[in-house]
Design an enzyme around this catalytic site. Structure first.
Site, PDB file in Angstrom:
ATOM      1  N   TYR A  53       0.855  -1.194   0.000  1.00  0.00           N
ATOM      2  CA  TYR A  53       0.000   0.000   0.000  1.00  0.00           C
ATOM      3  C   TYR A  53       0.884   1.235   0.000  1.00  0.00           C
ATOM      4  O   TYR A  53       1.880   1.289   0.736  1.00  0.00           O
ATOM      5  CB  TYR A  53      -0.904   0.029   1.240  1.00  0.00           C
ATOM      6  CG  TYR A  53      -2.331  -0.343   0.917  1.00  0.00           C
ATOM      7  CD1 TYR A  53      -3.047   0.376  -0.038  1.00  0.00           C
ATOM      8  CD2 TYR A  53      -2.958  -1.415   1.539  1.00  0.00           C
ATOM      9  CE1 TYR A  53      -4.341   0.036  -0.364  1.00  0.00           C
ATOM     10  CE2 TYR A  53      -4.260  -1.762   1.218  1.00  0.00           C
ATOM     11  CZ  TYR A  53      -4.950  -1.027   0.261  1.00  0.00           C
ATOM     12  OH  TYR A  53      -6.228  -1.360  -0.067  1.00  0.00           O
ATOM     13  N   GLU A  55      -0.515   4.901  -0.609  1.00  0.00           N
ATOM     14  CA  GLU A  55      -1.223   6.154  -0.866  1.00  0.00           C
ATOM     15  C   GLU A  55      -0.276   7.339  -0.757  1.00  0.00           C
ATOM     16  O   GLU A  55       0.558   7.395   0.161  1.00  0.00           O
ATOM     17  CB  GLU A  55      -2.364   6.365   0.152  1.00  0.00           C
ATOM     18  CG  GLU A  55      -3.663   5.721  -0.260  1.00  0.00           C
ATOM     19  CD  GLU A  55      -3.837   4.365   0.365  1.00  0.00           C
ATOM     20  OE1 GLU A  55      -2.815   3.680   0.619  1.00  0.00           O
ATOM     21  OE2 GLU A  55      -4.996   3.981   0.611  1.00  0.00           O
ATOM     22  N   ASP A 198      -6.949  12.501 -25.343  1.00  0.00           N
ATOM     23  CA  ASP A 198      -6.985  11.115 -24.859  1.00  0.00           C
ATOM     24  C   ASP A 198      -6.361  10.283 -25.968  1.00  0.00           C
ATOM     25  O   ASP A 198      -7.014   9.961 -26.964  1.00  0.00           O
ATOM     26  CB  ASP A 198      -8.435  10.709 -24.598  1.00  0.00           C
ATOM     27  CG  ASP A 198      -8.547   9.265 -24.118  1.00  0.00           C
ATOM     28  OD1 ASP A 198      -7.570   8.509 -24.279  1.00  0.00           O
ATOM     29  OD2 ASP A 198      -9.621   8.899 -23.604  1.00  0.00           O
ATOM     30  N   THR A 224      -4.205   5.187 -21.758  1.00  0.00           N
ATOM     31  CA  THR A 224      -3.994   3.882 -21.139  1.00  0.00           C
ATOM     32  C   THR A 224      -2.585   3.457 -21.525  1.00  0.00           C
ATOM     33  O   THR A 224      -1.965   4.046 -22.411  1.00  0.00           O
ATOM     34  CB  THR A 224      -5.004   2.833 -21.646  1.00  0.00           C
ATOM     35  OG1 THR A 224      -5.038   2.881 -23.069  1.00  0.00           O
ATOM     36  CG2 THR A 224      -6.379   3.086 -21.081  1.00  0.00           C
ATOM     37  N   LYS A 227      -2.390  -0.403 -24.801  1.00  0.00           N
ATOM     38  CA  LYS A 227      -2.804  -0.557 -26.206  1.00  0.00           C
ATOM     39  C   LYS A 227      -1.559  -0.546 -27.094  1.00  0.00           C
ATOM     40  O   LYS A 227      -0.717  -1.414 -26.935  1.00  0.00           O
ATOM     41  CB  LYS A 227      -3.828   0.526 -26.550  1.00  0.00           C
ATOM     42  CG  LYS A 227      -5.107   0.396 -25.683  1.00  0.00           C
ATOM     43  CD  LYS A 227      -6.192   1.350 -26.115  1.00  0.00           C
ATOM     44  CE  LYS A 227      -7.485   1.118 -25.358  1.00  0.00           C
ATOM     45  NZ  LYS A 227      -7.650   1.996 -24.193  1.00  0.00           N
ATOM     46  N   ARG A 233      -1.993  -3.280 -18.106  1.00  0.00           N
ATOM     47  CA  ARG A 233      -3.270  -2.559 -18.040  1.00  0.00           C
ATOM     48  C   ARG A 233      -3.143  -1.468 -16.992  1.00  0.00           C
ATOM     49  O   ARG A 233      -2.995  -1.747 -15.796  1.00  0.00           O
ATOM     50  CB  ARG A 233      -4.408  -3.496 -17.632  1.00  0.00           C
ATOM     51  CG  ARG A 233      -4.613  -4.676 -18.522  1.00  0.00           C
ATOM     52  CD  ARG A 233      -5.966  -5.270 -18.331  1.00  0.00           C
ATOM     53  NE  ARG A 233      -6.937  -4.460 -19.022  1.00  0.00           N
ATOM     54  CZ  ARG A 233      -7.144  -4.516 -20.340  1.00  0.00           C
ATOM     55  NH1 ARG A 233      -6.451  -5.337 -21.090  1.00  0.00           N
ATOM     56  NH2 ARG A 233      -8.046  -3.752 -20.899  1.00  0.00           N
TER      57      ARG A 233
HETATM   58  N1  DSN Z   1     -12.269  -0.269 -24.414  1.00  0.00           N
HETATM   59  C1  DSN Z   1     -11.383   0.563 -25.187  1.00  0.00           C
HETATM   60  C2  DSN Z   1     -11.362   0.202 -26.613  1.00  0.00           C
HETATM   61  O1  DSN Z   1     -11.589  -0.967 -26.915  1.00  0.00           O
HETATM   62  O2  DSN Z   1     -11.097   1.035 -27.450  1.00  0.00           O
HETATM   63  C3  DSN Z   1     -11.679   1.995 -25.008  1.00  0.00           C
HETATM   64  O3  DSN Z   1     -11.806   2.266 -23.665  1.00  0.00           O
END
Ligand code: DSN
Length: 443
Positions: A53, A55, A198, A224, A227, A233
């Site tokens: 932990y 924080e 984003d 994120t 990707k 993740r």
């Molecule tokens: N779930 C993501 C996607 O597949 O593009 C977006 O948040």
């Protein structure tokens, strides 16, 4: 303390993990938001960092024992700053939607006006869609794409001048073209709005120079990390130099919104894995990889069009392709997604701009090349896969989606039973498996 291996303690889950590994290894993963992490990233994810932990932030924690957590978090932050050329970084957001919620929390009050690209035109739920918190808690204005599939910059300008949003989003989940960061920045500057990019889908392309960077145009960037960036993740929020000039406290406001505003303890194993992924992304090999993602997507797009399929915007500049299936019928995406799955090709049904059907029965299919490119597949394989996809679509052409809900269920049940036995799809499944064996993943 139980030191036994999973195999000994829980054979049910062990077997399920093995099945998932085989599914990934022997199928073609073409969901554009997915990728395969390296063994090194996986090792950091499955590490002792999950036990802690912490924080707070490095040097300012609410728990003891954070000496090494601080080291990992500081390394992650410095690597992100260098890669994205930004002034301030927070690597603690749990995932993309929390990161975007934290940006709202830092900049807006409930009821403020915000603006983003419509979900039905490829935008994200958190950019103001009506069923998301972002559309419920804020006065959401949505811009769209034009008939040619490109973002309607003129509409965005008109809406911004009329509604004076406090925050404008640029970025999407189902948009195949280069994002017009500069044009949206001019609009945001004109109305005094914060511009937030984003870049979740294209972050890996940006660090490699395969897509223009957002850093000089926007105030804040969210992404994120799993990707095209090929990390664990997770997510992060960055404040650019331009953002710091607009508001020197922006970094502090973001940190406060993440913790204590929205989250509790950060996922330190994810932080460590983000650091590892950022080191991987800062290499010539990654640059080559990201450029190959785009080359592969262009080759695939061309092959699909050569085989008679229609693409939204007529092609792609990125890793993503959106197939418009209204040439067969509205709402046809569900048939194609399921049939492709039988052939071992994983994709997702998706709305297309001006979709005449609904998000659950959308008229498109979304494809991407990041995961296939991680396996070292190139243009030659994309051409073969394009032919396979077109052949699968052909097998679905005679199924028609009834207007009645109950009839739909029945028809889909029969369709799913029939495609499992379809000889063409079963034959393709074997060809897909053979191709995957030539491009091993974790085996
Ligand atoms: N779930 C993501 C996607 O597949 O593009 C977006 O948040």
């Amino acid at each position: 303390m139980n030191k036994k291996k999973l195999q000994e303690t829980d054979s049910e889950i062990k077997e399920t993990l093995q099945n998932e590994e085989d599914r990934q290894e022997f199928g073609l993963e073409m969901i554009p938001s997915e990728n395969f992490v390296s063994k090194a990233v996986m090792e950091a994810m499955g590490s002792v960092m999950t036990n802690k932990y912490s924080e707070g932030y490095p040097g300012k924690r609410y728990y003891g024992g954070n000496e090494f957590i601080d080291v990992a978090e500081k390394i992650a932050i410095e690597r992100v700053k260098k890669l994205f050329k930004v002034a301030h970084v927070n690597v603690q957001p749990y995932s993309g939607s929390p990161a975007n919620a934290e940006v709202y929390l830092a900049l807006c009050k409930p009821g403020d006006t915000i603006m983003g690209q419509s979900l039905l035109d490829g935008g994200h739920l958190t950019h103001g869609w009506k069923t998301s918190f972002s559309g419920l808690f804020f006065n959401s204005i949505q811009y769209h794409v034009k008939a040619d599939g490109y973002i309607d910059i003129e509409e965005a300008r008109k809406l911004a001048l009329e509604h004076k949003p406090k925050l404008i989003w640029i970025g999407a989940s189902a948009y195949a073209r280069e994002f017009p960061f500069k044009e949206l920045a001019e609009i945001a500057d004109e109305v005094g709005a914060y511009l937030v990019a984003d870049i979740a889908h294209i972050a890996g392309l940006i660090v490699a120079g395969a897509h223009p960077s957002a850093s000089e145009h926007v105030h804040i960037i969210t992404t994120t990390t799993h990707k095209t960036l090929r990390g664990p993740r997770g997510a992060m929020i960055m404040v650019t130099e331009k953002g710091m000039q607009k508001d020197p406290d922006l970094g502090k406001k973001i940190d406060k919104a993440v913790f204590p505003g929205f989250q509790g303890g950060p996922h330190d194993h994810t932080t460590a894995a983000i650091a590892v992924a950022m080191k991987e992304a800062d290499t010539p090999e990654f640059k080559e990889y990201a450029h190959q993602i785009v080359k592969n997507a262009k080759a695939l797009a061309q092959e699909l069009m050569d085989n008679g399929l229609k693409l939204v915007s007529g092609g792609t500049d990125t890793h993503l392709i959106l197939v418009d299936l209204t040439t067969i019928q509205k709402g046809h995406g569900v048939f194609v997604q399921d049939a492709l799955e039988v052939a071992g090709i994983t994709t997702n049904k998706n709305t297309i701009p001006q979709d005449p059907s609904s998000p659950f029965y959308p008229s498109g299919i979304r494809l991407g090349t990041p995961a296939l490119t991680t396996r070292n597949m190139k243009e030659e394989e994309m051409k073969q896969i394009g032919k396979w996809i077109a052949a699968v679509v052909k097998e679905t052409e005679n199924y028609k989606l009834p207007e009645e809900k109950e009839e739909r269920k029945e028809l889909l049940k029969n369709f799913r039973a029939e495609i499992k036995e379809n000889a063409v799809l079963k034959g393709l499944r074997e060809e897909v498996r053979e191709m995957c064996k030539r491009f091993p993943l974790y085996k």
